[in-house]
Design an enzyme around this catalytic site. Structure first.
Site, PDB file in Angstrom:
ATOM      1  N   HIS A 103       0.863  -1.184   0.000  1.00  0.00           N
ATOM      2  CA  HIS A 103       0.000   0.000   0.000  1.00  0.00           C
ATOM      3  C   HIS A 103       0.894   1.227   0.000  1.00  0.00           C
ATOM      4  O   HIS A 103       1.742   1.401   0.870  1.00  0.00           O
ATOM      5  CB  HIS A 103      -0.924   0.037   1.221  1.00  0.00           C
ATOM      6  N   CYS A 104       0.706   2.076  -1.003  1.00  0.00           N
ATOM      7  CA  CYS A 104       1.565   3.247  -1.168  1.00  0.00           C
ATOM      8  C   CYS A 104       0.818   4.499  -0.726  1.00  0.00           C
ATOM      9  O   CYS A 104      -0.190   4.882  -1.333  1.00  0.00           O
ATOM     10  CB  CYS A 104       2.008   3.381  -2.623  1.00  0.00           C
ATOM     11  N   VAL A 105       1.327   5.152   0.313  1.00  0.00           N
ATOM     12  CA  VAL A 105       0.672   6.354   0.813  1.00  0.00           C
ATOM     13  C   VAL A 105       0.806   7.503  -0.186  1.00  0.00           C
ATOM     14  O   VAL A 105      -0.024   8.415  -0.205  1.00  0.00           O
ATOM     15  CB  VAL A 105       1.273   6.748   2.191  1.00  0.00           C
ATOM     16  N   ASN A 110      -3.326   4.523  -2.564  1.00  0.00           N
ATOM     17  CA  ASN A 110      -3.865   3.355  -3.231  1.00  0.00           C
ATOM     18  C   ASN A 110      -2.913   2.181  -3.017  1.00  0.00           C
ATOM     19  O   ASN A 110      -1.740   2.369  -2.705  1.00  0.00           O
ATOM     20  CB  ASN A 110      -4.010   3.630  -4.731  1.00  0.00           C
TER      21      ASN A 110
END
Length: 289
Positions: free
Chosen positions: A138-140, A144
């Site tokens: 999960h990429c802040v 997303n």
């Protein structure tokens, strides 16, 4: 105490990160184009220097367009969720499945949180509160998950951001070197000096951090592995999804070379390459699935 219940707060934080990205782009644009190279282009009578300024401005805008295109495509593309025909509950005894559902690609998994059967390489995201197909992380920065259907767009975002920030560092370096003499002589306004230093330092920090991140993902891409799966691989055993560097690359970027550097896929690749849908993945013939 379940610490994962606090993970949902990362999604709220992510929307502020989007504003941070836009602010970073604005600061860099002001320092590189407005403050440095546009004045050289319109005020300098030296043809060679004007041509260089024109080239820098054109390359800067091209990379900026590709960066933003890749970024927002990664932000707004669903990484892939478990489709309805997989959403059937199974009776779970302990930690194992009582019903041994399987596909040609190997045994299906089961998510006790979502209470659904999930395809191979699918993992539960504690931030998104759902299972994501071929989840990487999960990429802040993009608010997303990075998964089967947006991994290419995420990698292109890394690539174009690295190239853009590298360009910024190179073209701002002469001005940054002159910064101290200008500060002593007070030959430039405080706002110009502040934007120059801030843009240079931020871009240099991004170049160094992105270089490490790109090297890591190139290693993962070359072995057809996700960040999650690194911990699942056995050290001495060949990864079953490792089809060779060329095929591993095509599993993410597709086979149409004209689309490799664009944040989109050809219709043929979407139709013919099953891994892009995140449900089925070819495996090595010499390794049991």
């Amino acid at each position: 105490m379940n610490l994962f219940r606090f993970c949902s707060g990362l999604k709220v934080l992510g929307y502020f990160v989007i504003l941070l990205v836009i602010t970073f782009v604005a600061v860099s644009y002001y320092a590189v184009v407005v403050n440095t190279w546009w004045p050289i282009l319109i005020e300098n009578n030296h043809k060679a220097l004007s041509a260089l300024a024109c080239l820098i401005i054109l390359v800067f805008h091209f990379l900026l367009i590709m960066l933003l295109w890749s970024y927002f495509t990664a932000v707004f593309t669903d990484p892939g969720s478990v489709p309805e025909h997989f959403r059937r509950e199974l009776v779970v005894v302990g930690d194992s499945l009582e019903a041994g559902a399987s596909t040609g690609q190997g045994a299906l998994g089961y998510c006790p949180k979502c209470r659904i059967v999930k395809p191979p390489r699918c993992h539960h995201c504690s931030v998104c509160q759902r299972c994501v197909l071929k989840m990487d992380h999960h990429c802040v920065w993009i608010v997303n998950c990075v998964g089967a259907r947006n991994y290419k767009f995420f990698l292109l975002f890394l690539l174009y951001t690295f190239l853009e920030t590298l360009l910024d560092v190179v073209v701002l370096l002469p001005s940054f070197i002159e910064f101290f003499s200008q500060a002593i002589k007070h030959s430039s306004s405080p706002s110009q000096l502040a934007s120059l230093v801030l843009a240079f330092v931020l871009n240099l920090a991004f170049v160094l951090s992105l270089l490490c991140f790109i090297v890591m993902h190139l290693s993962l891409l070359s072995t057809n592995t996700t960040s999650v799966e690194v911990h699942e691989k056995s050290g001495d055993v060949r990864w079953k999804y490792d089809l060779g560097k060329k095929k591993n690359f095509e599993q993410v970027f597709g086979k149409k070379k004209a689309f490799w550097l664009l944040p989109l896929y050809s219709k043929d690749d979407l139709h013919n390459i099953t891994s892009l849908q995140g449900l089925e993945f070819p495996t090595r013939s010499d390794i049991d699935p």
